[in-house]
Scaffold this active site. Structure first.
Site, mmCIF file in Angstrom:
data_model
loop_
_atom_site.group_PDB
_atom_site.id
_atom_site.type_symbol
_atom_site.label_atom_id
_atom_site.label_comp_id
_atom_site.label_asym_id
_atom_site.label_seq_id
_atom_site.Cartn_x
_atom_site.Cartn_y
_atom_site.Cartn_z
ATOM 1 N N ARG A 28 0.844 -1.211 0.000
ATOM 2 C CA ARG A 28 0.000 0.000 0.000
ATOM 3 C C ARG A 28 0.874 1.254 0.000
ATOM 4 O O ARG A 28 0.472 2.300 -0.499
ATOM 5 C CB ARG A 28 -0.974 -0.012 1.193
ATOM 6 C CG ARG A 28 -1.795 1.263 1.309
ATOM 7 C CD ARG A 28 -3.100 1.082 2.095
ATOM 8 N NE ARG A 28 -2.917 0.418 3.355
ATOM 9 C CZ ARG A 28 -2.392 0.976 4.444
ATOM 10 N NH1 ARG A 28 -1.987 2.223 4.429
ATOM 11 N NH2 ARG A 28 -2.249 0.283 5.560
ATOM 12 N N TYR A 75 -16.719 17.462 -15.291
ATOM 13 C CA TYR A 75 -17.105 16.082 -15.031
ATOM 14 C C TYR A 75 -18.066 16.048 -13.841
ATOM 15 O O TYR A 75 -17.733 16.486 -12.746
ATOM 16 C CB TYR A 75 -15.874 15.212 -14.785
ATOM 17 C CG TYR A 75 -16.256 13.818 -14.386
ATOM 18 C CD1 TYR A 75 -17.082 13.049 -15.198
ATOM 19 C CD2 TYR A 75 -15.833 13.279 -13.186
ATOM 20 C CE1 TYR A 75 -17.465 11.772 -14.823
ATOM 21 C CE2 TYR A 75 -16.211 12.002 -12.811
ATOM 22 C CZ TYR A 75 -17.030 11.269 -13.632
ATOM 23 O OH TYR A 75 -17.421 10.013 -13.250
ATOM 24 N N ASP A 108 -7.611 18.685 -15.132
ATOM 25 C CA ASP A 108 -8.107 17.364 -15.526
ATOM 26 C C ASP A 108 -7.918 17.275 -17.038
ATOM 27 O O ASP A 108 -8.648 17.891 -17.816
ATOM 28 C CB ASP A 108 -9.584 17.220 -15.134
ATOM 29 C CG ASP A 108 -10.155 15.840 -15.505
ATOM 30 O OD1 ASP A 108 -9.556 15.150 -16.344
ATOM 31 O OD2 ASP A 108 -11.218 15.486 -14.954
HETATM 32 N N1 PLP Z 1 -12.521 13.154 -15.093
HETATM 33 C C1 PLP Z 1 -13.188 12.983 -16.247
HETATM 34 C C2 PLP Z 1 -13.072 14.036 -17.312
HETATM 35 C C3 PLP Z 1 -13.980 11.847 -16.447
HETATM 36 O O1 PLP Z 1 -14.652 11.701 -17.624
HETATM 37 C C4 PLP Z 1 -14.069 10.872 -15.427
HETATM 38 C C5 PLP Z 1 -14.914 9.665 -15.599
HETATM 39 O O2 PLP Z 1 -15.779 9.618 -16.462
HETATM 40 C C6 PLP Z 1 -13.363 11.090 -14.237
HETATM 41 C C7 PLP Z 1 -12.591 12.230 -14.106
HETATM 42 C C8 PLP Z 1 -13.420 10.075 -13.119
HETATM 43 O O3 PLP Z 1 -12.665 8.949 -13.460
HETATM 44 P P1 PLP Z 1 -12.971 7.446 -12.994
HETATM 45 O O4 PLP Z 1 -14.275 7.038 -13.575
HETATM 46 O O5 PLP Z 1 -11.778 6.687 -13.523
HETATM 47 O O6 PLP Z 1 -13.006 7.444 -11.496
#
Ligand code: PLP
Length: 397
Positions: free
Chosen positions: A64, A116, A189
């Site tokens: 971990r 998101y 992101d």
């Molecule tokens: N950021 C974006 C732009 C996403 O489209 C997503 C998931 O759809 C995430 C973060 C979250 O990722 P995860 O589904 O791998 O937890």
């Protein structure tokens, strides 16, 4: 030998390898024990100590804290992003929430109005529960961002570019300047852009986050996340501590699969971009479509910034707003055959989704919108499928 990257993707002008070579060869990986060009999978959870109880020989205590199977993928991702270090997580969400977990009551964060959806929802409940104020800004507009940052109080500015599902483009260099002037860190992101199209750390961002579930792995068979940092500083050490203590770690097999997926990242992303552009142009003149949202089209509000900031394409994601409204959008998604009606994005197969239905009543997403993830099927098959599915609203049952 460790292959270092050149600054550009395809011309190793400074003598380093191009990013494509780094991805394909996993930073010139070969196994020192066997000579194999693919790493072994090491599922062990604990590591043998030295005779004196120390860890000098193997340098590891428990999986971990430190999983040896992460090292190849983390090294490749750090190099592709031009960062100092990378960290794998159990999911994109596990990676995304970790920087927010460093905040204290009274701190302020800024995120994007349309981003998101699950992260936006989590941020609102997390902020309310822990006394952290959260403001949302239209980060496609730098004046809107400047208006909500609070110098001395804003700790994190979170942007997504291109952002789900309107594919808003954020000017990363401008956002970084605004965040830094206010004493905040900029986190990007970059799930949809990937390092093939945009390298946010090179533009001034402090951290990059990816849902590696999407393009980085690319085959729809791993849920994973990653953070990449510009500096391996005290903040990064705090993020590492949080991963160890909260335990949002990736399995050894998933880390191995992720490295395998990364080897074809450039080819996959470039093909998706090329097809997405053809699909976007086709749908822009389609009788059943009111608007196509794709940063590669000159009428997209973020096109000029995207053309400057992205290279090699505008991404494999686009949305359309249907003339027949919500029911027409939902019926169209249900009629596609090559595009699979399913959530997620960035995989080899094309997906379509009626986002408002997924996100529920409080979503800022228009209810006539369909989100398309353009995969690697033959482009004519994709066009034919959309044409047969997009019958006039009146004829859809
Ligand atoms: N950021 C974006 C732009 C996403 O489209 C997503 C998931 O759809 C995430 C973060 C979250 O990722 P995860 O589904 O791998 O937890």
């Amino acid at each position: 030998m460790t292959v270092r990257s050149s600054s550009s993707s395809s011309s190793p002008a400074d003598g380093g390898a191009a990013l494509e070579t780094i991805a394909v060869q996993a930073l010139d990986y070969w196994d020192k024990a066997t000579g194999a060009l693919v790493p072994p999978i090491q599922p062990g959870t604990t590591f043998r100590r030295d005779a004196d109880g120390g860890t000098a020989r193997f340098g590891r205590v428990y999986a971990r804290d430190e999983n040896p199977g992460y090292a190849p993928a983390e090294a490749v991702l750090a190099e592709l992003e031009g960062g100092a270090a990378a960290m794998l997580f159990a999911s994109g969400m596990a990676a995304a929430v970790t920087p927010f977990l460093t905040l204290r009551p009274g701190d302020h964060v800024v995120a994007q109005t349309v981003m998101y959806w699950s992260l936006r929802k989590w941020l609102l409940s997390f902020g309310a529960q822990w006394g952290i104020s959260v403001d949302f800004a239209e980060t496609g507009d730098m004046e809107a961002l400047r208006a909500v940052v609070r110098p001395g109080h804003t700790r994190l500015v979170w942007v997504e570019t291109p952002a789900n599902p309107l594919w808003t483009i954020v000017d990363i260099a401008a956002a970084a300047a605004i965040a830094h002037e206010a004493g905040a860190r900029l986190v990007v992101d970059s799930t949809v852009a990937t390092p093939v199209l945009t390298r946010p750390l090179m533009l001034g961002a402090d951290l990059v986050m990816h849902s590696a579930t999407k393009y980085l792995n690319g085959h729809g068979d791993v849920v994973a996340g990653v953070l990449v940092t510009a500096e391996a500083d005290a903040f990064w050490q705090e993020l590492r501590r949080l991963r160890v203590e909260h335990g949002g770690i990736l399995g050894s097999f998933e880390a191995w699969l992720l490295l395998r997926g990364l080897r074809t990242l450039f080819l996959r992303v470039r093909q998706s971009c090329a097809s997405a552009m053809v699909v976007a142009k086709h749908l822009a003149s389609h009788a059943q479509v009111a608007t196509v949202l794709y940063p590669g089209l000159t009428d997209h509000v973020g096109h000029a910034v995207a053309a400057r900031q992205m290279r090699d394409g505008f991404g494999g994601m686009l949305s359309v707003r249907m003339r027949g409204g919500s029911a027409h959008a939902a019926a169209t998604a249900a009629r596609t055959r090559v595009f699979k009606c399913a959530t997620s994005l960035g995989g080899i197969e094309s997906l379509i989704e009626h986002r408002a239905r997924i996100e529920g009543p409080n979503t800022p997403v228009p209810d006539d919108l369909l989100r398309l993830s353009v995969g690697l099927e033959a482009t004519p098959d994709l066009l034919a499928d959309l044409d047969q599915a997009m019958a006039p609203a009146a004829s859809l049952s």
